[in-house]
Enzyme design. Structure first.
Site, PDB file in Angstrom:
ATOM      1  N   GLY A 162       0.808  -1.212   0.000  1.00  0.00           N
ATOM      2  CA  GLY A 162       0.000   0.000   0.000  1.00  0.00           C
ATOM      3  C   GLY A 162       0.836   1.254   0.000  1.00  0.00           C
ATOM      4  CB  THR A 163       4.474   1.729  -0.586  1.00  0.00           C
ATOM      5  OG1 THR A 163       4.717   0.490   0.063  1.00  0.00           O
ATOM      6  CG2 THR A 163       5.502   2.744  -0.143  1.00  0.00           C
ATOM      7  CD1 TRP A 189      -4.052   6.099  -1.177  1.00  0.00           C
ATOM      8  CD2 TRP A 189      -4.615   4.300   0.042  1.00  0.00           C
ATOM      9  NE1 TRP A 189      -5.323   6.303  -0.691  1.00  0.00           N
ATOM     10  CE2 TRP A 189      -5.697   5.222   0.051  1.00  0.00           C
ATOM     11  CE3 TRP A 189      -4.741   3.107   0.736  1.00  0.00           C
ATOM     12  CZ2 TRP A 189      -6.885   4.962   0.742  1.00  0.00           C
ATOM     13  CZ3 TRP A 189      -5.919   2.846   1.414  1.00  0.00           C
ATOM     14  CH2 TRP A 189      -6.968   3.764   1.410  1.00  0.00           C
ATOM     15  CG  HIS A 230      10.823  -0.891  -0.513  1.00  0.00           C
ATOM     16  ND1 HIS A 230       9.544  -0.820   0.007  1.00  0.00           N
ATOM     17  CD2 HIS A 230      10.706  -0.620  -1.840  1.00  0.00           C
ATOM     18  CE1 HIS A 230       8.699  -0.503  -0.962  1.00  0.00           C
ATOM     19  NE2 HIS A 230       9.377  -0.368  -2.080  1.00  0.00           N
ATOM     20  NE  ARG A 249      -0.049  -4.943  -5.664  1.00  0.00           N
ATOM     21  CZ  ARG A 249      -0.043  -5.982  -4.829  1.00  0.00           C
ATOM     22  NH1 ARG A 249      -0.011  -7.199  -5.305  1.00  0.00           N
ATOM     23  NH2 ARG A 249      -0.086  -5.794  -3.520  1.00  0.00           N
ATOM     24  N   GLY A 283      -5.686  -3.225  -5.266  1.00  0.00           N
ATOM     25  CA  GLY A 283      -5.880  -2.618  -3.951  1.00  0.00           C
ATOM     26  C   GLY A 283      -6.971  -3.264  -3.124  1.00  0.00           C
TER      27      GLY A 283
END
Length: 284
Positions: free
Chosen positions: A65-66, A68, A129, A250, A252
């Protein structure tokens, strides 16, 4: 030391445990797996990056979810944009979220082991990351803020910078010790109650919302549906990786793993997760 850095890293890589994964070599450094160029850049950042107290970092494993949050955090921090209904000045219309929160190991320190970051306006926004132990010491020890997001491991797949569970636990345990330093988030919570999670995040960042309409405005501007429809995200290309920006978005969906996992696969991964997180207070 800077001029000899590439040679030293090359020598180090030759000595590290290595595995081939989907055609790419991964190297194990202190229990975590990296692509060679990411490890080199992460080590350069660890050596040369100097954090400011006003910096904000978004940390995560991959596909949690990065993207977002790469849109949400800059919007929260931009006090002028978030209180106006005029979308013309919204940076998200012209910039992919990657540009608004550049990566230490994929962008900034990839081409240059000691880049000049003095031109970045304050507060500086970054993403990474790398696992917690690999963060530069100045990031750990300064007053800068770290936002960490994770999600149900069955929805993330297998990626570099793992093991996934160890990555999560590193930031989770540190967030329990220093909640004023690290704000720990779950993607599932963001999907379930985005308004509440957004308000918590804004307070952590020192940018609390004064009006409900401002919360709604940020949620609208940063919605995955809107981000997917923006021209730059549909047709632009990430210059650091050569990947089309559209591939960062993606479906999501929470629980999408159910369309791919057999019962046996689910049970096995759930067992691993339970064993890894036992006694930590962490769970999904």
């Amino acid at each position: 030391m800077e001029s000899s850095f590439p040679g030293a890293i090359s020598t180090l890589l030759d000595q590290l445990p290595k595995e081939t994964w989907f055609g790419s070599d991964l190297y194990n450094w202190e229990g975590f797996w990296y692509r060679g160029h990411h490890l080199s850049a992460a080590m350069a950042a660890s050596s040369y990056f100097k954090a400011n107290d006003s910096d904000v970092f978004l940390a995560s494993s991959m596909k949690t979810g990065t993207t977002w949050l790469k849109a949400i955090i800059p919007t929260i921090m931009n006090s002028d944009v978030r209180i106006t209904n005029d979308d013309d000045d919204d940076p998200l219309l012209k910039h992919h979220p990657n540009e608004l929160m550049p990566s230490l190991e994929v962008q900034l320190f990839m081409a240059n082991p000691n880049p000049d970051l003095s031109g970045m306006s304050s507060p500086r926004l970054f993403r990474t990351h790398v696992p917690f132990p690999m963060l530069p010491e100045s990031v750990k020890n300064s007053a800068c803020k770290i936002v960490y997001i994770t999600r149900e491991p069955k929805d993330t797949g297998i990626h570099a910078f793992g093991p996934f569970h160890d990555h999560v636990l590193g930031y989770w345990k540190e967030s329990r010790k220093r909640p004023e330093k690290i704000h720990f988030m779950r993607y599932e919570d963001m999907k379930k109650d985005p308004r509440e999670e957004l308000q918590k995040l804004a307070c952590f960042l020192g940018k609390p919302f004064e009006r409900d309409e401002d919360v709604d405005r940020v949620l609208r501007r940063c919605s995955l549906e809107r981000l997917k429809s923006v021209e730059v995200n549909q047709h632009g290309v990430d210059p650091s990786l050569g990947i089309g920006y559209k591939h960062y978005f993606r479906r999501g969906i929470v629980g999408d793993w159910k369309n791919y996992f057999t019962d046996a696969m689910q049970q096995k991964l759930d067992l691993i997760t339970a064993m890894k997180f036992e006694g930590s207070g962490m769970g999904f």
